[in-house]
Design a protein around this motif. Structure first.
Motif, PDB file in Angstrom:
ATOM      1  N   ASN A 153       0.823  -1.217   0.000  1.00 61.18           N
ATOM      2  CA  ASN A 153       0.000   0.000   0.000  1.00 61.18           C
ATOM      3  C   ASN A 153       0.855   1.265   0.000  1.00 61.18           C
ATOM      4  O   ASN A 153       0.454   2.298  -0.545  1.00 61.18           O
ATOM      5  CB  ASN A 153      -0.935   0.016   1.207  1.00 61.18           C
ATOM      6  CG  ASN A 153      -2.098  -0.944   1.051  1.00 61.18           C
ATOM      7  OD1 ASN A 153      -2.330  -1.487  -0.029  1.00 61.18           O
ATOM      8  ND2 ASN A 153      -2.833  -1.186   2.115  1.00 61.18           N
ATOM      9  N   SER A 195      -3.179  -2.893  -4.407  1.00 56.43           N
ATOM     10  CA  SER A 195      -3.858  -1.881  -3.584  1.00 56.43           C
ATOM     11  C   SER A 195      -5.131  -1.419  -4.282  1.00 56.43           C
ATOM     12  O   SER A 195      -5.088  -0.621  -5.222  1.00 56.43           O
ATOM     13  CB  SER A 195      -2.920  -0.690  -3.341  1.00 56.43           C
ATOM     14  OG  SER A 195      -3.556   0.308  -2.579  1.00 56.43           O
ATOM     15  N   GLU A 355      -5.542   6.482   4.318  1.00 55.01           N
ATOM     16  CA  GLU A 355      -4.085   6.545   4.426  1.00 55.01           C
ATOM     17  C   GLU A 355      -3.676   7.613   5.426  1.00 55.01           C
ATOM     18  O   GLU A 355      -3.893   8.799   5.198  1.00 55.01           O
ATOM     19  CB  GLU A 355      -3.455   6.835   3.060  1.00 55.01           C
ATOM     20  CG  GLU A 355      -3.628   5.727   2.034  1.00 55.01           C
ATOM     21  CD  GLU A 355      -2.918   4.432   2.425  1.00 55.01           C
ATOM     22  OE1 GLU A 355      -1.998   4.470   3.275  1.00 55.01           O
ATOM     23  OE2 GLU A 355      -3.277   3.372   1.870  1.00 55.01           O
TER      24      GLU A 355
END
Length: 383
Positions: A153, A195, A355
């Motif tokens: 990721n 991802s 994130e």
């Protein structure tokens, strides 16, 4: 003679700023490479280097053409953020504030190109170490490859940020080849890193860009309002979806689709009190925990949301300013008719939901636009 002296001083200040920015970006990127993440001695070296650069940036700000009242506000703000830095042990907002103030009257595009160069430099190092099998954290789910970073990721995030910087420098002038680049990057991220979140956002680019171009062309106030409040909307969703998670089955199903990210927000908010100026919080539990939402034992706990991290770690006041500044940036891009930068703002705001590294200005790079110069795009460029 006097004029030449001023020009040389300005050139020197610009060079010093770009060097500081490049080094800070490198410092932010290197620990995300698996090989360097295992070298504990680097943390102390990086910390000393960061403090030295902060002092240099502070001096650059004092040399800027700020009014006395503005400098007083700056000193008060840096003192407040400094307290938060001490309490939270996270200097993301301090570095962002210093860089924003020191970047006054520089060109936005030049700044993000420096960031992009530093990120690309570390990306090349990471891939090289990965190919040499020096930086390889092992296997991950969906057979995603980390490309030398600590997790696939992170590799996907780096590629995404580089793509956003690439688009930001196109001046509302996307060609067919640029859309081809977007599709190629999507295929690479999806097949190599696995991802899904990053891949989906990249795939949305060819759709969202023309839509925002239309809104900017027609001066849509509704679109302007929605995008300027998008970050706040995502933040509210992050908080309320976490708070209401135990009560609604629909949210539990959504939690599974989002790889338990709602649970991670729920866990962080349940175990960490909020503060005004921030506090040091360990978002990873000692060992594994019981996920009482999905009835899963030995669940790994971390925190993927920039919004929850910002709220708990940096405090209510700095985080509220973080949200307000985003609104100003979007309005500034609307003023200059830059639908590409507006699109990037929206994509980064959504990406920050999943994130936590987006608290860093090197990733959420649109924040550099606060005091920098942006080329004015005349109306015909939005046609």
């Amino acid at each position: 003679m006097y004029k030449n002296s001023i020009l040389k001083t300005a050139s020197l200040d610009t060079s010093i700023f770009y060097v500081c920015l490049f080094v800070l970006t490198i410092i932010n990127e290197l620990p995300r490479v698996y090989f360097f993440s295992n070298i504990d001695a680097l943390n102390g070296i990086f910390r000393l280097l960061q403090i030295s650069i902060y002092i240099c940036l502070f001096a650059l700000v004092l040399c800027k053409r700020y009014k006395i009242s503005q400098l007083v506000i700056f000193v008060i703000a840096i003192a407040i953020l400094g307290i938060g830095y001490y309490e939270s042990d996270n200097g993301a907002f301090v570095s962002a504030f210093l860089l924003i103030c020191a970047s006054k009257d520089f060109y936005f595009e030049s700044i993000i190109k420096v960031c992009g160069s530093a990120v690309a430099f570390v990306f090349c190092i990471s891939i090289s170490l990965y190919v040499l099998n020096i930086s390889n954290p092992g296997d991950f789910r969906r057979n995603g490859l980390s490309l030398g970073y600590v997790h696939p990721n992170i590799a996907a995030q780096v590629i995404f940020i580089l793509l956003m910087i690439y688009l930001a420098c196109k001046h509302n002038n996307l060609l067919v080849k640029d859309y081809v680049v977007i599709i190629i990057v999507f295929l690479f991220v999806y097949t190599i890193t696995g991802s899904r979140t990053t891949a989906i956002l990249i795939l949305l680019c060819p759709i969202v860009i023309p839509v925002n171009k239309f809104f900017v062309k027609h001066k849509s106030k509704i679109a302007m309002l929605f995008i300027s409040l998008l970050q706040f909307i995502v933040f509210l969703f992050s908080v309320f979806s976490a708070k209401l998670l135990p009560q609604y089955s629909a949210l539990k199903k959504l939690d599974l689709i989002l790889s338990n990210r709602l649970f991670l927000n729920y866990y962080a908010l349940s175990h960490n009190p909020m503060s005004l100026l921030g506090k040091k919080i360990d978002f990873s539990a000692d060992g594994l925990v019981y996920n009482d939402i999905q009835n899963v034992y030995n669940a790994k706990v971390t925190l993927d949301s920039t919004y929850i991290l910002g709220l708990l770690s940096f405090g209510i006041i700095p985080f509220a300013i973080f949200l307000l500044v985003y609104v100003y940036i979007v309005w500034k891009f609307f003023k200059y008719n830059n639908y590409l930068l507006i699109t990037i703002c929206a994509l980064l705001a959504v990406y920050a939901f999943s994130e936590s590294q987006m608290v860093q200005i090197y990733n959420f790079f649109v924040y550099f636009a606060v005091l920098t110069k942006i080329p004015s795009l005349v109306a015909k460029e939005t046609n």
